[in-house]
Design an enzyme around this catalytic site. Structure first.
Site, short mmCIF file in Angstrom:
data_model
loop_
_atom_site.label_atom_id
_atom_site.label_comp_id
_atom_site.label_asym_id
_atom_site.label_seq_id
_atom_site.Cartn_x
_atom_site.Cartn_y
_atom_site.Cartn_z
N HIS A 135 -13.03 3.60 3.31
CA HIS A 135 -12.16 4.67 2.84
C HIS A 135 -13.01 5.83 2.33
CE1 HIS A 135 -9.22 1.30 2.65
NE2 HIS A 135 -8.49 2.23 3.19
N SER B 119 0.85 -1.19 0.00
CA SER B 119 0.00 0.00 0.00
C SER B 119 0.89 1.24 0.00
CB SER B 119 -0.84 -0.03 1.27
OG SER B 119 -1.24 1.27 1.63
N SER B 120 0.33 2.34 -0.50
CA SER B 120 1.12 3.58 -0.50
C SER B 120 1.33 4.12 0.92
CB SER B 120 0.47 4.64 -1.39
OG SER B 120 -0.85 4.91 -0.95
N CYS B 121 0.61 3.58 1.91
CA CYS B 121 0.80 4.09 3.28
C CYS B 121 2.03 3.51 3.96
CB CYS B 121 -0.45 3.87 4.13
SG CYS B 121 -0.65 2.17 4.61
N LYS C 292 2.61 -4.43 6.62
CA LYS C 292 2.86 -4.53 5.17
C LYS C 292 4.36 -4.44 4.88
CE LYS C 292 -1.11 -5.29 3.35
NZ LYS C 292 -1.32 -6.54 2.60
N TYR D 67 -0.85 -0.97 10.50
CA TYR D 67 -1.10 -1.60 9.20
C TYR D 67 0.15 -1.52 8.33
CZ TYR D 67 -3.06 -2.30 4.54
OH TYR D 67 -3.30 -2.75 3.27
P1 GDP Z 1 -6.02 7.43 4.16
O1 GDP Z 1 -5.55 7.65 2.77
O2 GDP Z 1 -5.27 6.35 4.87
O3 GDP Z 1 -6.02 8.70 4.96
O4 GDP Z 1 -7.49 6.83 4.06
P2 GDP Z 1 -9.02 7.36 3.99
O5 GDP Z 1 -9.55 7.04 2.65
O6 GDP Z 1 -9.73 6.77 5.15
O7 GDP Z 1 -9.00 8.94 4.19
C1 GDP Z 1 -8.50 9.82 3.23
C2 GDP Z 1 -8.82 11.24 3.59
O8 GDP Z 1 -10.21 11.49 3.39
C3 GDP Z 1 -8.54 11.64 5.06
O9 GDP Z 1 -8.00 12.96 5.06
C4 GDP Z 1 -9.93 11.62 5.68
O10 GDP Z 1 -10.05 12.48 6.80
C5 GDP Z 1 -10.77 12.16 4.51
N1 GDP Z 1 -12.21 11.85 4.60
C6 GDP Z 1 -13.21 12.74 4.41
N2 GDP Z 1 -14.41 12.19 4.61
C7 GDP Z 1 -14.18 10.88 4.90
C8 GDP Z 1 -15.03 9.78 5.20
O11 GDP Z 1 -16.26 9.89 5.26
N3 GDP Z 1 -14.43 8.58 5.43
C9 GDP Z 1 -13.07 8.43 5.39
N4 GDP Z 1 -12.53 7.22 5.60
N5 GDP Z 1 -12.23 9.47 5.14
C10 GDP Z 1 -12.78 10.67 4.90
#
Ligand code: GDP
Length: 337
Positions: free
Chosen positions: A192, A120-122, A153, A149
């Site tokens: 996500h 993953s890119s994380c 990975k 996580y």
């Molecule tokens: P990340 O790439 O590991 O941060 O995974 P996420 O997809 O969970 O979050 C990406 C970004 O989207 C973060 O800055 C979250 O705060 C934002 N975000 C905005 N609204 C939402 C939501 O409803 N769900 C999630 N998961 N993230 C959200």
């Protein structure tokens, strides 16, 4: 296909080979299953979590000894969005470590010809230069919201590389950008951002709500890869890539969460306001992969973001809208972005 101990080192995956897709019910695994089926692969080996618990080493060993797959796509993982990672860190590190240790170890013991491990890119440091080159791995500290996580990975990558070095195995590691597509998790607590926004905007449109809340400040930037593009890249890499060095898979472009929210609202047809909730975590400020290593091999993503979101929204409408919310964070799902 018959196993041949003297087979040439660089034989490639063929339609008759026995191919095990670990995590075939998840976002990535189901896309891989579609892709390989369409390609004409005749001997796919698939097991649900009920049939084979990948955290159970003895069961995994017995399965590999019996089935003797030639090729393995390791797309099984405990995955989830920023909140799920934050609230269930023990499961995220434990289950992902167990899956990596058990599947990679069993692959070696049963002489799998080649394995593709999905990261993953994380895995990259929180503050690394952008776009992120593969070489930045382990050059700085990780983003805290998904560190457990990411550590699991990274351990999986090192397992692959250690086996390659010590035993001459061919275990390759692909690092995808944030993924989305049909089969995604639409549970608002554990998903996500992209599926969460599709659902929030759809429900707000249906209810005639005046505003939709988006987590965080809207300023973080993310790169989104359609899972069908990833599946295509995985097959390409299984055929073409034989280097122990990890390889990024992405589209080479990112956008802010605010821009993403505006785009999803447009696709869904929601016309109300966006409200940002800065009490929710932003996560890492930016995650844009440098995809030049993969581009040089001749592969590029082909699904434009808008088109991918339109298609995912149609899938959501057909499968979820109006149904009970689906349970999330499946262990057969894969790859948190
Ligand atoms: P990340 O790439 O590991 O941060 O995974 P996420 O997809 O969970 O979050 C990406 C970004 O989207 C973060 O800055 C979250 O705060 C934002 N975000 C905005 N609204 C939402 C939501 O409803 N769900 C999630 N998961 N993230 C959200």
């Amino acid at each position: 296909m018959k196993r041949d101990g003297n087979a040439p080192r660089h034989q490639t995956i063929g339609l008759e080979d026995k191919v095990y897709i670990a995590g075939h019910r998840g976002l990535v695994g189901s896309a891989l299953t579609r892709r390989l089926t369409r390609e004409g692969f005749k001997n796919l080996i698939l097991r649900t979590r009920q049939e084979l618990d990948l955290a159970d080493q003895r069961a995994v060993d017995a399965f590999f000894r019996k089935e003797r797959p030639d090729y393995v796509f390791l797309a099984a993982a405990r995955v989830g969005g920023i909140l799920a990672n934050h609230t269930r860190p023990a499961e995220f590190i434990m289950e992902n470590l167990a899956i990596a240790v058990n599947v990679i170890g069993a692959a070696h013991r049963s002489e799998v010809k080649k394995l593709l491990f999905l990261g993953s890119s994380c895995i990259y440091p929180r503050h690394c230069p952008q776009p992120i080159k593969e070489d930045y791995l382990l050059t700085g500290s990780l983003e805290p919201t998904n560190e457990p996580y990411a550590v699991a990975k990274i351990a999986g990558i090192h397992l692959c590389q250690a086996y390659n070095r010590q035993y001459g195995t061919r275990y390759i590691c692909a690092m995808p950008a944030n993924l989305y597509g049909p089969g995604d998790n639409f549970d608002l607590e554990t998903s996500h951002v992209l599926p969460a926004l599709i659902r929030r905007f759809h429900e707000a449109k249906t209810a005639g709500a005046a505003a939709v809340t988006v987590w965080g400040t809207g300023t973080p930037r993310r790169e989104f890869l359609h899972v069908d593009d990833l599946a295509d890249a995985c097959l390409f890499l299984m055929r073409e890539y034989d280097d122990p060095a990890i390889i990024n898979v992405g589209v080479g472009e990112d956008l802010s969460i605010r821009e993403l929210a505006e785009l999803v609202a447009e696709v869904v047809g929601y016309q109300g306001r966006l409200v940002f909730d800065p009490s929710k975590p932003d996560g890492t400020p930016r995650k844009l992969l440098d995809v030049s290593r993969l581009s040089r091999l001749g592969w590029r993503a082909s699904i434009p973001l808008r088109e991918g979101i339109e298609q995912t929204y149609r899938w959501y409408l057909a499968n979820f809208a109006g149904h009970a919310p689906h349970s999330a964070g499946s262990r057969e799902d894969t790859v948190k972005g």
